[in-house]
Write a protein that holds these residues in place. Structure first.
Motif, PDB file in Angstrom:
ATOM      1  N   HIS A   1      48.919  -6.105  -2.431  1.00 26.62           N
ATOM      2  CA  HIS A   1      49.018  -5.896  -0.984  1.00 26.62           C
ATOM      3  C   HIS A   1      47.647  -6.044  -0.329  1.00 26.62           C
ATOM      4  CE1 HIS A   1      49.356  -3.694   2.842  1.00 26.62           C
ATOM      5  NE2 HIS A   1      50.663  -3.941   2.783  1.00 26.62           N
ATOM      6  N   ASN A   2      47.432  -7.201   0.264  1.00 29.60           N
ATOM      7  CA  ASN A   2      46.231  -7.459   1.071  1.00 29.60           C
ATOM      8  C   ASN A   2      46.606  -8.524   2.095  1.00 29.60           C
ATOM      9  OD1 ASN A   2      43.672  -7.679   2.140  1.00 29.60           O
ATOM     10  ND2 ASN A   2      42.704  -8.495   0.286  1.00 29.60           N
ATOM     11  N   PRO A   3      47.525  -8.185   3.021  1.00 27.19           N
ATOM     12  CA  PRO A   3      48.132  -9.200   3.893  1.00 27.19           C
ATOM     13  C   PRO A   3      47.140  -9.961   4.758  1.00 27.19           C
ATOM     14  CG  PRO A   3      48.666  -6.973   4.637  1.00 27.19           C
ATOM     15  CD  PRO A   3      48.063  -6.835   3.284  1.00 27.19           C
ATOM     16  N   GLU A   4      46.026  -9.360   5.116  1.00 31.78           N
ATOM     17  CA  GLU A   4      45.048 -10.055   5.952  1.00 31.78           C
ATOM     18  C   GLU A   4      44.367 -11.192   5.202  1.00 31.78           C
ATOM     19  OE1 GLU A   4      42.303  -7.284   7.585  1.00 31.78           O
ATOM     20  OE2 GLU A   4      43.822  -6.240   8.801  1.00 31.78           O
ATOM     21  N   ARG A   5      44.377 -11.151   3.872  1.00 37.62           N
ATOM     22  CA  ARG A   5      43.739 -12.183   3.045  1.00 37.62           C
ATOM     23  C   ARG A   5      44.741 -12.850   2.099  1.00 37.62           C
ATOM     24  NH1 ARG A   5      38.030 -11.787   2.952  1.00 37.62           N
ATOM     25  NH2 ARG A   5      37.391 -10.946   4.969  1.00 37.62           N
ATOM     26  N   LYS A   6      46.001 -12.933   2.505  1.00 37.28           N
ATOM     27  CA  LYS A   6      47.046 -13.539   1.680  1.00 37.28           C
ATOM     28  C   LYS A   6      47.087 -12.915   0.289  1.00 37.28           C
ATOM     29  CE  LYS A   6      47.124 -17.987   4.110  1.00 37.28           C
ATOM     30  NZ  LYS A   6      47.015 -19.458   3.986  1.00 37.28           N
ATOM     31  N   ASN A   7      46.970 -11.590   0.276  1.00 41.32           N
ATOM     32  CA  ASN A   7      47.030 -10.809  -0.962  1.00 41.32           C
ATOM     33  C   ASN A   7      45.934 -11.177  -1.960  1.00 41.32           C
ATOM     34  OD1 ASN A   7      49.238  -9.457   0.079  1.00 41.32           O
ATOM     35  ND2 ASN A   7      50.739 -10.669  -1.032  1.00 41.32           N
ATOM     36  N   ALA A   8      44.775 -11.572  -1.444  1.00 35.08           N
ATOM     37  CA  ALA A   8      43.633 -11.842  -2.315  1.00 35.08           C
ATOM     38  C   ALA A   8      43.175 -10.556  -2.983  1.00 35.08           C
ATOM     39  CB  ALA A   8      42.486 -12.455  -1.507  1.00 35.08           C
ATOM     40  N   PHE A   9      42.672 -10.683  -4.206  1.00 37.68           N
ATOM     41  CA  PHE A   9      42.221  -9.529  -4.975  1.00 37.68           C
ATOM     42  C   PHE A   9      40.810  -9.111  -4.567  1.00 37.68           C
ATOM     43  CE2 PHE A   9      45.227 -11.183  -8.279  1.00 37.68           C
ATOM     44  CZ  PHE A   9      46.036 -10.057  -8.350  1.00 37.68           C
ATOM     45  N   THR A  10      40.628  -7.813  -4.384  1.00 41.52           N
ATOM     46  CA  THR A  10      39.292  -7.221  -4.243  1.00 41.52           C
ATOM     47  C   THR A  10      38.990  -6.455  -5.526  1.00 41.52           C
ATOM     48  OG1 THR A  10      40.143  -5.168  -3.296  1.00 41.52           O
ATOM     49  CG2 THR A  10      39.623  -6.963  -1.753  1.00 41.52           C
ATOM     50  N   GLN A  11      37.748  -6.054  -5.681  1.00 38.99           N
ATOM     51  CA  GLN A  11      37.377  -5.272  -6.866  1.00 38.99           C
ATOM     52  C   GLN A  11      38.146  -3.955  -6.906  1.00 38.99           C
ATOM     53  OE1 GLN A  11      35.011  -6.459  -9.448  1.00 38.99           O
ATOM     54  NE2 GLN A  11      35.925  -8.163  -8.327  1.00 38.99           N
ATOM     55  N   ALA A  12      38.378  -3.352  -5.749  1.00 42.77           N
ATOM     56  CA  ALA A  12      39.142  -2.104  -5.697  1.00 42.77           C
ATOM     57  C   ALA A  12      40.570  -2.324  -6.177  1.00 42.77           C
ATOM     58  CB  ALA A  12      39.135  -1.546  -4.279  1.00 42.77           C
ATOM     59  N   MET A  13      41.150  -3.466  -5.840  1.00 40.65           N
ATOM     60  CA  MET A  13      42.517  -3.766  -6.270  1.00 40.65           C
ATOM     61  C   MET A  13      42.572  -4.006  -7.772  1.00 40.65           C
ATOM     62  SD  MET A  13      43.537  -6.167  -3.024  1.00 40.65           S
ATOM     63  CE  MET A  13      45.160  -6.678  -3.580  1.00 40.65           C
ATOM     64  N   TYR A  14      41.564  -4.692  -8.323  1.00 47.34           N
ATOM     65  CA  TYR A  14      41.510  -4.874  -9.773  1.00 47.34           C
ATOM     66  C   TYR A  14      41.424  -3.527 -10.479  1.00 47.34           C
ATOM     67  CZ  TYR A  14      40.791  -9.970  -9.689  1.00 47.34           C
ATOM     68  OH  TYR A  14      40.942 -11.322  -9.545  1.00 47.34           O
ATOM     69  N   ALA A  15      40.590  -2.632  -9.939  1.00 52.72           N
ATOM     70  CA  ALA A  15      40.448  -1.308 -10.542  1.00 52.72           C
ATOM     71  C   ALA A  15      41.766  -0.552 -10.517  1.00 52.72           C
ATOM     72  CB  ALA A  15      39.359  -0.522  -9.815  1.00 52.72           C
ATOM     73  N   SER A  16      42.487  -0.649  -9.410  1.00 51.03           N
ATOM     74  CA  SER A  16      43.777   0.019  -9.293  1.00 51.03           C
ATOM     75  C   SER A  16      44.795  -0.555 -10.267  1.00 51.03           C
ATOM     76  CB  SER A  16      44.300  -0.101  -7.855  1.00 51.03           C
ATOM     77  OG  SER A  16      45.575   0.486  -7.730  1.00 51.03           O
ATOM     78  N   LEU A  17      44.854  -1.878 -10.367  1.00 53.13           N
ATOM     79  CA  LEU A  17      45.771  -2.514 -11.316  1.00 53.13           C
ATOM     80  C   LEU A  17      45.451  -2.108 -12.745  1.00 53.13           C
ATOM     81  CD1 LEU A  17      46.234  -6.174 -10.018  1.00 53.13           C
ATOM     82  CD2 LEU A  17      48.067  -4.550 -10.509  1.00 53.13           C
ATOM     83  N   ALA A  18      44.161  -2.110 -13.086  1.00 56.65           N
ATOM     84  CA  ALA A  18      43.751  -1.722 -14.439  1.00 56.65           C
ATOM     85  C   ALA A  18      44.194  -0.306 -14.747  1.00 56.65           C
ATOM     86  CB  ALA A  18      42.236  -1.858 -14.585  1.00 56.65           C
ATOM     87  N   GLU A  19      43.967   0.591 -13.812  1.00 58.02           N
ATOM     88  CA  GLU A  19      44.343   1.995 -14.008  1.00 58.02           C
ATOM     89  C   GLU A  19      45.855   2.133 -14.177  1.00 58.02           C
ATOM     90  OE1 GLU A  19      43.982   6.132 -14.388  1.00 58.02           O
ATOM     91  OE2 GLU A  19      42.428   4.577 -14.412  1.00 58.02           O
ATOM     92  N   GLN A  20      46.612   1.451 -13.332  1.00 58.43           N
ATOM     93  CA  GLN A  20      48.069   1.527 -13.424  1.00 58.43           C
ATOM     94  C   GLN A  20      48.581   1.009 -14.769  1.00 58.43           C
ATOM     95  OE1 GLN A  20      50.289   2.849 -11.420  1.00 58.43           O
ATOM     96  NE2 GLN A  20      49.045   3.303  -9.612  1.00 58.43           N
ATOM     97  N   LEU A  21      48.021  -0.111 -15.235  1.00 58.33           N
ATOM     98  CA  LEU A  21      48.462  -0.693 -16.500  1.00 58.33           C
ATOM     99  C   LEU A  21      48.040   0.159 -17.689  1.00 58.33           C
ATOM    100  CD1 LEU A  21      47.744  -4.458 -15.765  1.00 58.33           C
ATOM    101  CD2 LEU A  21      50.002  -3.421 -16.080  1.00 58.33           C
TER     102      LEU A  21
END
Length: 256
Positions: A19-39
């Motif tokens: 979810h990053n609609p302003e950037r066509k759901n581009a990944f930020t470092q914060a999003m990578y960290a969140s995905l890593a934690e969830q997985l």
């Protein structure tokens, strides 16, 4: 809730929505960290039997948020880097991972699919691995996995030209399973089926499927990350990013 990962656990399926609609759901470092934690947590949580990856608003992901990504290039090769943590968490995830792809899947948005177990895409989805266009080399094991799936000639075409390709091409290259009008709906149906299977048997099956390439994959990913990190600090990447923000074509003519 601008750039984030939306996590929803229902009926033993953990859906992770980019979810990053302003950037066509581009990944930020914060999003990578969140995905890593969830997985990482899902891997040891018995309540999670399957993970479903999707993108918000009919778009999977446009890849890395270059504005965010260029701020910390030196950290990429470190195991503590959010990007690397995510890569390893998905590559080593022991349970089934299903992906529903729509809109665009650019860069790591395509290469991460090589580490999923089932992938379904909308007919209008466009895929791209534009690393050479950014003065970078392939990442996430794609230089090993893609030739195994698509053959050397097709892998060279996709990685060396870095052009957009269709969902039909992605299916022919064995990057995705099926082209379907409602990929998320089909993905959810398949996730439901997987939750009814014997969980240990599924984990063992996945491990056996991955085992022959596991050692080679780890070595290739380490080499790719080293070259990718070097590329991020190089002049070719600087020219590519400058050209991107200046809305012009990159000029690599002065490089040898």
């Amino acid at each position: 809730m601008a750039d984030t990962i939306i996590a929803e656990l229902q009926d033993s399926v953990l859906q992770l929505t980019i979810h990053n609609p302003e950037r066509k759901n581009a990944f930020t470092q914060a999003m990578y960290a969140s995905l890593a934690e969830q997985l990482e947590q899902a891997a040891i949580n018995p309540a999670v039997r399957v993970v479903l990856l999707s993108g918000h608003g009919g778009i999977f992901t446009s890849g890395n948020d270059l504005d965010d990504f260029k701020k910390a290039p030196a950290e990429l090769s470190s195991s503590s880097s959010p990007t690397v943590r995510f890569m390893m968490a998905l590559a080593n995830f022991p349970k089934p991972v299903v992906a529903a792809v729509e809109g665009v899947a650019v860069g790591i948005g395509t290469t991460l699919l090589l580490h999923c177990d089932l992938v379904y895409a909308h007919p209008d989805t466009r895929f791209c691995m534009p690393f050479v266009n950014l003065g970078l080399s392939p990442e996430y094991g794609s230089s090993l996995l893609l030739p195994r799936l698509a053959g050397n000639v097709k892998a060279a075409e996709l990685l060396m030209l870095g052009e957009m390709f269709s969902a039909q091409d992605a299916q022919q290259a064995a990057i995705i399973n099926t082209v379907v009008e409602q990929p998320l709906a089909l993905a959810k149906v398949q996730c439901a089926k997987l939750t009814q299977k014997a969980p240990a048997a599924l984990r063992h099956t996945k491990a056996l499927l991955k085992a022959p390439l596991q050692q080679s994959l780890e070595q290739v990913m380490a080499q790719e990350l080293q070259l990718f990190s070097q590329g991020l600090q190089g002049e070719e990447f600087t020219e590519a990013v400058t050209a991107f923000f200046e809305k012009r074509a990159a000029d690599f003519s002065r490089f040898s």
